[in-house]
Design an enzyme around this catalytic site. Structure first.
Site, short mmCIF file in Angstrom:
data_model
loop_
_atom_site.label_atom_id
_atom_site.label_comp_id
_atom_site.label_asym_id
_atom_site.label_seq_id
_atom_site.Cartn_x
_atom_site.Cartn_y
_atom_site.Cartn_z
N LYS A 48 0.83 -1.23 0.83
CA LYS A 48 -0.53 -0.10 -0.22
C LYS A 48 1.06 1.34 -0.14
O LYS A 48 0.48 2.61 -1.06
CB LYS A 48 -1.40 -0.34 1.23
CG LYS A 48 -2.31 -1.59 0.91
CD LYS A 48 -3.30 -0.96 2.47
CE LYS A 48 -3.56 -2.58 2.39
NZ LYS A 48 -4.52 -3.01 3.81
N GLN A 92 -4.22 -2.03 9.75
CA GLN A 92 -4.33 -3.16 9.14
C GLN A 92 -5.13 -4.32 10.02
O GLN A 92 -4.48 -4.42 11.05
CB GLN A 92 -2.99 -3.20 8.60
CG GLN A 92 -2.81 -4.47 7.54
CD GLN A 92 -3.50 -4.72 6.80
OE1 GLN A 92 -3.27 -3.69 5.12
NE2 GLN A 92 -3.80 -6.08 6.17
N ASP A 115 -11.00 2.82 4.50
CA ASP A 115 -11.16 0.96 4.37
C ASP A 115 -12.73 0.99 4.55
O ASP A 115 -13.09 -0.67 3.98
CB ASP A 115 -10.89 0.68 4.94
CG ASP A 115 -9.54 -0.23 4.69
OD1 ASP A 115 -9.32 0.04 3.74
OD2 ASP A 115 -8.11 -0.36 6.01
#
Ligand code: NAP
Length: 301
Positions: A48, A92, A115
């Site tokens: 990412k 994450q 997200d």
């Protein structure tokens, strides 16, 4: 069988993000937060960050030790919420089990929820008024559209009901007028259900679990799974004629990536299939870049 590769589309999405960023007065910023030393999470975050560098997003990586408490992580999230130069925040997952994952997700400013896991983002998606949608399912919709695969009216089956993939995937397919069935570990006679699907999306986390018998001949099969397999015999069984290449990867890296769909059997039955790796995973990262650009644009309005 046609392979639905994700690389070209992912490159195009990132190129568009980069062009848009070049027109902006200041670069968007993304903060990635990772706790502990799970090697897979480290690889995902590295990918990412690398994509941010490619498209011109300023990124920062907060890698915290396994011993981090929920309170300490909440402090970090609050400080990132307060910073004007941070447009997007991602934590994450999975977080270590001692951390209250729900509290962390809910602490993220919904305006920075790139997200799409915050309850406000989830609620907006359910209402059909999405702002930030989880990256994997939106990437899959882009892949279907890019390949001219009709969603409207299709019998779509999603196997897996996670908040990250299965549920938002089903919502997006429903919004695009598919007839959607969601399957999970308690579904009776899974194959009888999945075999009715023109469009089968699988996100369960079990290597090669979906076999030829689960697939309607000619169906489009989207394999979200990313499982590491290190057993040579299993690799031979899963990949058939193509096993040699995978055995080379295994010899070099100690494991090879396998989806949730049995690749050799699916190749005999499916009309279209996403490869693993090289399919959905690349799009997930590209969509994160797109969501970060969106957050930055909305925050600057
Ligand atoms: P998850 O949170 O572990 O959820 C798994 C889901 O699969 C659950 O809903 C579970 O049902 C269902 N399931 C498990 N065994 C099953 C079975 N035998 N039959 C039917 N359903 C079954 O997984 P996730 O986070 O969605 O991830 C799934 C996979 O996708 C993993 O391999 C992950 O690494 C991968 N992934 C890839 C990307 C990407 O970018 N390519 C992104 C995210 C995830 P219950 O709800 O009944 O337990």
């Amino acid at each position: 069988m046609i392979k639905l590769e994700g690389s070209q589309l992912a490159a195009r999405i990132k190129q568009n993000v980069q062009s848009a960023i070049e027109q902006m007065a200041s670069r968007p910023g993304l903060a990635a937060v990772r706790v502990g030393d799970d090697p897979a999470s480290a690889v995902y975050v590295r990918n990412k960050i690398r994509a941010c560098e490619e498209v011109g997003i300023r990124s920062e990586h907060h890698a915290l030790p396994e011993s981090t408490s929920t309170a300490e992580l909440l402090d970090l999230i609050r400080s990132l919420n307060a910073r004007d130069d941070v447009d997007g925040i991602l934590t994450q997952l999975p977080l270590p089990s001692h951390i209250d994952e729900t509290a962390i997700i809910e602490a993220i400013d919904p305006a920075k929820d790139v997200d799409g896991f915050h309850p406000i983002s989830v609620g907006r998606l359910a209402l059909g008024r999405p702002v930030f949608v989880p990256c994997t399912p939106t990437g899959i919709i882009e892949l279907l559209d890019d390949n001219g695969i009709e969603i409207r009216g299709a019998n779509a089956c999603v196997v897996g009901r996670s908040q990250i993939v299965g549920r938002p995937m089903a919502q997006l397919l429903l919004q695009r007028d598919a007839t959607v069935t969601i399957c999970h570990s308690r579904t009776r006679d899974l194959a009888a259900v999945t075999r009715t699907a023109d469009l089968l999306v699988v996100a369960i986390g079990r290597a090669g679990f979906i076999r030829g018998e689960h697939i309607k001949p000619g169906a489009t099969v989207i394999d979200v799974g990313m499982n590491r397999v290190s057993d040579k015999e299993e690799v031979r069984e899963l990949f058939g004629n193509e096993a040699e290449k995978r055995l080379e990867v295994l010899a070099k890296r100690g494991a090879t990536l396998v989806g949730d769909v049995h690749p050799a059997e699916a190749a005999q039955v499916a009309g279209k299939l996403t490869p693993v790796p090289g399919g959905v995973g690349l799009l997930t990262v590209a969509m994160l870049m797109k969501n970060t650009l969106k957050a930055a644009t909305l925050r600057r309005q």
